[in-house]
Design an enzyme around this catalytic site. Structure first.
Site, mmCIF file in Angstrom:
data_model
loop_
_atom_site.group_PDB
_atom_site.id
_atom_site.type_symbol
_atom_site.label_atom_id
_atom_site.label_comp_id
_atom_site.label_asym_id
_atom_site.label_seq_id
_atom_site.Cartn_x
_atom_site.Cartn_y
_atom_site.Cartn_z
ATOM 1 N N GLU A 120 4.245 1.208 -4.928
ATOM 2 C CA GLU A 120 5.006 0.054 -4.454
ATOM 3 C C GLU A 120 6.523 0.276 -4.473
ATOM 4 O O GLU A 120 7.260 -0.379 -5.237
ATOM 5 C CB GLU A 120 4.631 -1.182 -5.268
ATOM 6 C CG GLU A 120 3.145 -1.493 -5.193
ATOM 7 C CD GLU A 120 2.745 -2.763 -5.962
ATOM 8 O OE1 GLU A 120 3.564 -3.291 -6.733
ATOM 9 O OE2 GLU A 120 1.618 -3.236 -5.762
ATOM 10 N N ARG A 151 -7.813 4.869 -11.486
ATOM 11 C CA ARG A 151 -6.406 5.118 -11.143
ATOM 12 C C ARG A 151 -5.524 4.765 -12.336
ATOM 13 O O ARG A 151 -5.615 3.656 -12.869
ATOM 14 C CB ARG A 151 -6.029 4.255 -9.922
ATOM 15 C CG ARG A 151 -4.604 4.408 -9.531
ATOM 16 C CD ARG A 151 -4.220 3.645 -8.260
ATOM 17 N NE ARG A 151 -2.793 3.787 -8.141
ATOM 18 C CZ ARG A 151 -1.947 2.802 -7.895
ATOM 19 N NH1 ARG A 151 -2.377 1.586 -7.633
ATOM 20 N NH2 ARG A 151 -0.650 3.036 -7.861
ATOM 21 N N TYR A 158 -2.514 -8.320 -2.146
ATOM 22 C CA TYR A 158 -2.770 -9.485 -2.996
ATOM 23 C C TYR A 158 -2.793 -10.794 -2.195
ATOM 24 O O TYR A 158 -3.665 -11.614 -2.378
ATOM 25 C CB TYR A 158 -1.716 -9.585 -4.115
ATOM 26 C CG TYR A 158 -1.905 -8.502 -5.157
ATOM 27 C CD1 TYR A 158 -2.723 -8.722 -6.257
ATOM 28 C CD2 TYR A 158 -1.308 -7.248 -5.024
ATOM 29 C CE1 TYR A 158 -2.938 -7.730 -7.214
ATOM 30 C CE2 TYR A 158 -1.509 -6.250 -5.969
ATOM 31 C CZ TYR A 158 -2.329 -6.498 -7.060
ATOM 32 O OH TYR A 158 -2.550 -5.513 -7.999
ATOM 33 N N ASN A 215 -1.903 -1.720 -1.381
ATOM 34 C CA ASN A 215 -2.076 -2.732 -2.426
ATOM 35 C C ASN A 215 -1.969 -4.090 -1.753
ATOM 36 O O ASN A 215 -0.922 -4.422 -1.170
ATOM 37 C CB ASN A 215 -0.975 -2.625 -3.486
ATOM 38 C CG ASN A 215 -1.034 -1.321 -4.271
ATOM 39 O OD1 ASN A 215 -1.904 -0.476 -4.035
ATOM 40 N ND2 ASN A 215 -0.119 -1.154 -5.197
ATOM 41 N N HIS A 247 5.017 4.678 -11.618
ATOM 42 C CA HIS A 247 4.676 3.246 -11.566
ATOM 43 C C HIS A 247 5.705 2.523 -12.436
ATOM 44 O O HIS A 247 5.375 1.884 -13.428
ATOM 45 C CB HIS A 247 3.239 3.017 -12.035
ATOM 46 C CG HIS A 247 2.673 1.667 -11.670
ATOM 47 N ND1 HIS A 247 1.450 1.503 -11.049
ATOM 48 C CD2 HIS A 247 3.153 0.410 -11.840
ATOM 49 C CE1 HIS A 247 1.204 0.211 -10.858
ATOM 50 N NE2 HIS A 247 2.227 -0.487 -11.344
ATOM 51 N N GLU A 255 -4.900 -1.175 -4.963
ATOM 52 C CA GLU A 255 -4.869 -2.348 -5.844
ATOM 53 C C GLU A 255 -5.293 -3.563 -5.059
ATOM 54 O O GLU A 255 -4.913 -3.731 -3.888
ATOM 55 C CB GLU A 255 -3.457 -2.649 -6.384
ATOM 56 C CG GLU A 255 -2.958 -1.722 -7.444
ATOM 57 C CD GLU A 255 -1.565 -2.111 -7.954
ATOM 58 O OE1 GLU A 255 -1.194 -3.306 -7.886
ATOM 59 O OE2 GLU A 255 -0.858 -1.203 -8.390
#
Ligand code: IFM
Length: 454
Positions: free
Chosen positions: A177, A88, A305, A303, A132, A363
């Site tokens: 995002e 990606r 985290y 994504n 991005h 991600e």
């Protein structure tokens, strides 16, 4: 508990996942490419922001970064040797359009064409992200994403890129995002363009979503067999306590952080309770916008985290709710809680709430303070454990029925970590920024042995 005290996690195996599962790494243009003023690339909002004293912690910028612009063959060799079957990347808009309404820059188009050929030659399925965060500065000078004209400029960019690459690139992510583009960049102000106005931020979020919705049919028209989606950064939420005020604060935060994006993308409009709470800050919505945003997509990019803990915080803008720093829990060098089970929790919630179809983890990764030993090796045990434990959590979510079809580790390389500059490393590959030498870390070697089933 620190990572050093943790026992070795049970290792997941590639064979625990479907044979056609996609295994990739993710990167983004500004964070790795460098070559800031080469071949007609113009200034982006991140160049301008990074050049503003005090905005990036180590005073750095993406001007050189990993010099991926020139070193991409070596980087793709690393990806191939790791056993990846997908990659990606994002496309730097300022390489493609040097001015509003101008002609596409042939050198920029040729660069991405070479990049895609390089991926395909190495068996890496290209996953292109159109936005991005590196908006051309000339568009920000006209109001950036808060200006509706940026939607049209984005559609022109999407049109040019998908016409040029669509025969070879089938997987397209419109935006990475949108929360960060809108809220961190335009309300919290610690990302470019560094604005601190909530109403502007919500208008930005709306235009980003509209641009996504309008880009999807356009991409499909240009790309035979296109698969199109959007990548959202999402967190499972916890209330700071079981007190009603903390629970209510968590609900308010959730309305903005999760439902503000996922509800309209799934045809439910903006959440009414959040609209009521934000009052005059609500964005201007033109007829047809909500229908455009609700376009059907082929997948949802997630994504993940860390989880967020929310407390009632009177006066804390915009919704009297505050994200607390993690308490006595395991954290990464970013200060982010390590919570592998949060990935499964988040995925199960998304599946229950929206049933969005195929999901890709676009991600997931971690930052640790790596050290290079005397033999030149980097034994990043924390990052390796993070990866192993999150893959185990992903396996559990799939076993519970969430249709996840691929996983992209963030990131292939250490890179420019936005407001943290080069102080933070997320790569499976170490970059020596003085020499540009690449060294696969222990985490990268583990991913390689996992992917090659060694
Ligand atoms: O580096 C970023 C990336 O650009 C977007 N998602 C989170 C990563 C780590 O902060």
């Amino acid at each position: 508990m620190t990572t050093a005290n943790r026992p070795e996690p049970a290792a997941p195996a590639r064979s625990d996942f479907a044979s056609d599962f996609l295994w990739g790494c993710a990167t983004s243009s500004y964070q790795i490419e460098g070559a800031g003023s080469v071949d007609g690339r113009v200034e982006s909002i991140w160049d301008r922001f990074a050049a503003t004293p005090g905005k990036v912690r180590d005073g750095s910028s993406g001007a050189v970064a990993c010099d991926h612009y020139h070193r991409w063959p070596e980087d793709f060799d690393i990806g191939r040797d790791m056993g990846l079957n997908a990659y990606r990347f994002s496309i730097a808009w300022p390489r493609i359009f040097g001015e509003a309404g101008g002609q596409p820059n042939q050198k920029g188009l040729d660069f991405y064409s070479r990049l895609v050929d390089g991926m395909l030659e190495r068996g890496l399925q290209p996953w292109a992200t159109l936005y991005h965060w590196d908006l051309p500065q000339y568009l920000q000078d006209r109001g950036g994403w808060a200006n509706r004209e940026t939607v049209d400029a984005f559609l022109e960019f999407a049109d040019v890129m998908t016409r040029r690459l669509g025969e070879r690139v089938k997987h397209w992510i419109t935006h990475n995002e949108p929360w960060c583009t809108a809220i961190i960049g335009n309300f919290e102000g610690w990302h470019a363009p560094g604005l601190t106005d909530f109403k502007t931020a919500l208008q930005v979020a709306h235009h980003v979503l509209v641009s996504h919705g309008k880009a999807v049919p356009l991409i499909r028209a240009n790309v035979p067999d296109a698969q199109v989606g959007i990548a959202l950064s999402l967190h499972p939420l916890r209330a700071a306590s079981s007190k009603p005020e903390d629970l209510a604060a968590m609900e308010r935060h959730d309305g903005l952080r999760y439902r503000w994006f996922l509800d309209p993308l799934h045809g439910r409009g903006y959440p009414q309770a959040t609209l009521d709470a934000i009052g005059d800050a609500a964005p201007t919505i033109l007829p047809g916008d909500m229908e455009a945003i609700a376009v059907d997509t082929d997948f949802l990019g997630v994504n993940y985290y860390f989880p967020e803990t929310i407390a009632h915080a009177p006066g804390h803008a915009p919704l009297d709710a505050e994200v607390l720093p993690p308490g006595e829990v395991e954290t990464t060098a970013m200060g982010w809680e390590v919570a592998p089970q949060g990935l499964a929790e988040l995925l199960l919630r998304i599946e229950k709430d929206y049933h969005p179809g195929p999901i890709y983890i676009t991600e997931n990764g971690s930052c640790y303070e790596d050290s290079v030993d005397a033999g030149g090796e980097i034994d990043d045990v924390g990052r390796r454990h993070y990866l192993m434990r999150h893959l185990a959590s992903l396996r559990a979510a799939i076993a519970d029925g969430v249709p996840v079809k691929g996983y992209f580790a963030w990131s292939l390389l250490d890179n420019f970590e936005w407001a943290e500059g080069y102080l933070r490393r997320f790569g499976l590959t170490h970059i020596d920024y003085d020499t540009q030498q690449r060294t696969l870390k222990g985490s990268g070697k583990w991913y390689r042995s996992f992917l090659r089933q060694e």
